[in-house]
Write an enzyme that holds these catalytic residues in place. Structure first.
Site, PDB file in Angstrom:
ATOM      1  N   GLU A 125       0.833  -1.216   0.000  1.00 57.67           N
ATOM      2  CA  GLU A 125       0.000   0.000   0.000  1.00 57.67           C
ATOM      3  C   GLU A 125       0.865   1.263   0.000  1.00 57.67           C
ATOM      4  OE1 GLU A 125      -2.949  -0.438  -0.646  1.00 57.67           O
ATOM      5  OE2 GLU A 125      -3.747  -2.211   0.349  1.00 57.67           O
ATOM      6  N   HIS A 148      -2.647   2.142   8.239  1.00 63.54           N
ATOM      7  CA  HIS A 148      -3.780   1.413   7.656  1.00 63.54           C
ATOM      8  C   HIS A 148      -4.009   0.161   8.483  1.00 63.54           C
ATOM      9  CE1 HIS A 148      -6.293  -0.986   5.109  1.00 63.54           C
ATOM     10  NE2 HIS A 148      -5.326  -1.843   4.844  1.00 63.54           N
ATOM     11  N   HIS A 150      -7.164  -3.090   9.662  1.00 64.80           N
ATOM     12  CA  HIS A 150      -8.440  -3.749   9.389  1.00 64.80           C
ATOM     13  C   HIS A 150      -9.289  -3.717  10.666  1.00 64.80           C
ATOM     14  CE1 HIS A 150      -6.243  -6.200   5.996  1.00 64.80           C
ATOM     15  NE2 HIS A 150      -6.295  -4.900   5.756  1.00 64.80           N
ATOM     16  N   HIS A 219     -12.955  -3.468   3.944  1.00 65.14           N
ATOM     17  CA  HIS A 219     -11.513  -3.710   3.989  1.00 65.14           C
ATOM     18  C   HIS A 219     -10.879  -3.136   5.260  1.00 65.14           C
ATOM     19  CE1 HIS A 219      -7.374  -3.452   1.758  1.00 65.14           C
ATOM     20  NE2 HIS A 219      -7.232  -3.592   3.049  1.00 65.14           N
TER      21      HIS A 219
HETATM   22  P1  13P Z   1       0.926  -5.482   3.064  1.00 62.98           P
HETATM   23  O1  13P Z   1       1.286  -6.765   3.796  1.00 62.98           O
HETATM   24  O2  13P Z   1       1.506  -5.469   1.665  1.00 62.98           O
HETATM   25  O3  13P Z   1       1.254  -4.273   3.867  1.00 62.98           O
HETATM   26  O4  13P Z   1      -0.655  -5.513   2.829  1.00 62.98           O
HETATM   27  C1  13P Z   1      -1.527  -5.624   3.908  1.00 62.98           C
HETATM   28  C2  13P Z   1      -2.817  -4.940   3.681  1.00 62.98           C
HETATM   29  O5  13P Z   1      -3.508  -4.668   4.643  1.00 62.98           O
HETATM   30  C3  13P Z   1      -3.235  -4.602   2.303  1.00 62.98           C
HETATM   31  O6  13P Z   1      -4.297  -3.708   2.298  1.00 62.98           O
HETATM   32 ZN    ZN Z   2      -5.488  -3.836   4.161  1.00 60.89          ZN
END
Ligand code: 13P
Ligand code: ZN
Length: 288
Positions: A125, A148, A150, A219
């Site tokens: 990302e 970022h 989840h 997501h």
């Molecule tokens: P990466 O492991 O490449 O950081 O990806 C994880 C992710 O949350 C993708 O949105």
């Molecule tokens: Zn992600």
């Protein structure tokens, strides 16, 4: 002497506050259940002096090409999580899971100065992170972090709640008194998109011009801040509100009462924050 200096520098980078902070944050995010497997990524903008205290800037381990040029970040240093690395493991294997990188002069590649052992790469990302850093730095010179994650309840909410920014934001504000104070600019929402692309990077960054929180439906979320604590605290606050929303929605009695629009306005005045007017023109069905 130079060799000795390099040895001391290489060894002590693990003790650098910014490495420790990345280790703590990733572990906490995993403990919260937000970052399963390799889910989530963080990038922290570093001052040159912070890096030079630990690393020789001329010792480039390898160069990694970028598909999206970021000249605006030329010669800036970042510590980033690696692609495919498990947040659970960052504390155990920091040199494998984290990397310290510098954006090249032309902004078309990054130079690896430490970490991402073997052939590790920065997060997939990186486009969203770098483009969002550019947008946030234009808005706020104190900006440093893109995170970022989840976050479970925020993702859940993207299935059960309308995905318009005004009503989604107001629902979050009305779940906890402090929300409007912590994110008065509200929450931005993108349409569902394939992650890891330049397109999601560009659209996320466009939202970041006026927001510090951007939801990727089904997501996760991106948060921006002046420090890891700041970005973490922002996401944590929105996630807590989403958790309360999911709890009250599943209660068989439904929502009996909530914070009113008038009370949100009172809060904004008391804490001297200015939510944009557009939030107070729309009456919400269940929560006004
Ligand atoms: P990466 O492991 O490449 O950081 O990806 C994880 C992710 O949350 C993708 O949105
Ligand atoms: Zn992600």
């Amino acid at each position: 002497m130079k060799i000795l200096q390099d040895m001391v520098r290489d060894h002590s980078v693990l003790n650098a506050p910014f490495v420790q902070e990345m280790m703590d944050a990733t572990y906490d995010m995993w403990r919260f259940g937000w970052d399963e497997r390799n889910g989530g990524n963080i990038s922290l903008l570093l001052e040159e002096e912070e890096v030079l205290a630990y690393l020789d800037p001329d010792r480039v381990i390898r160069t990694i090409g970028l598909e999206f040029p970021v000249q605006e970040l030329s010669n800036r240093y970042f510590i980033v999580t690696g692609s495919g690395k498990y947040f659970k493991n960052v504390r155990k294997y920091p040199e494998d899971c984290l990397g310290i990188i510098r954006v090249s002069e032309e902004g078309k590649s990054v130079e690896l100065l430490w970490g991402l052992a073997g052939d590790g790469r920065p997060t997939s990302e990186l486009a969203s992170h770098f483009m969002s850093h550019i947008a946030r730095l234009n808005a706020d010179s104190k900006h440093r972090v893109i995170m970022h994650t989840h976050a479970t309840n925020l993702i859940a909410m993207t299935f059960t709640h309308a995905l318009d920014e005004v009503s989604f934001t107001k629902t979050l504000w009305k779940m906890c008194t402090e929300c409007v104070v912590v994110f008065p600019e509200g929450v931005a929402i993108l349409p569902w998109m394939v992650p890891g692309t330049d397109l999601i990077g560009k659209q996320t960054a466009a939202k970041m011009e006026e927001h510090k929180l951007v939801v990727w439906p089904h997501h996760g979320i991106l948060g921006a801040g002046s420090s890891i604590d700041d970005a973490f605290g922002l996401i944590e606050t929105a996630e807590k509100a989403a958790q309360i929303y999911m709890l009250v929605c599943s209660h068989k009695g439904g929502i009996q009462q909530t914070i009113t629009d008038g009370e949100l306005i009172e809060l904004a005045k008391a804490f001297d924050v200015r939510p944009p007017d557009r939030f107070f023109h729309l009456k919400q069905k269940a929560l006004s």
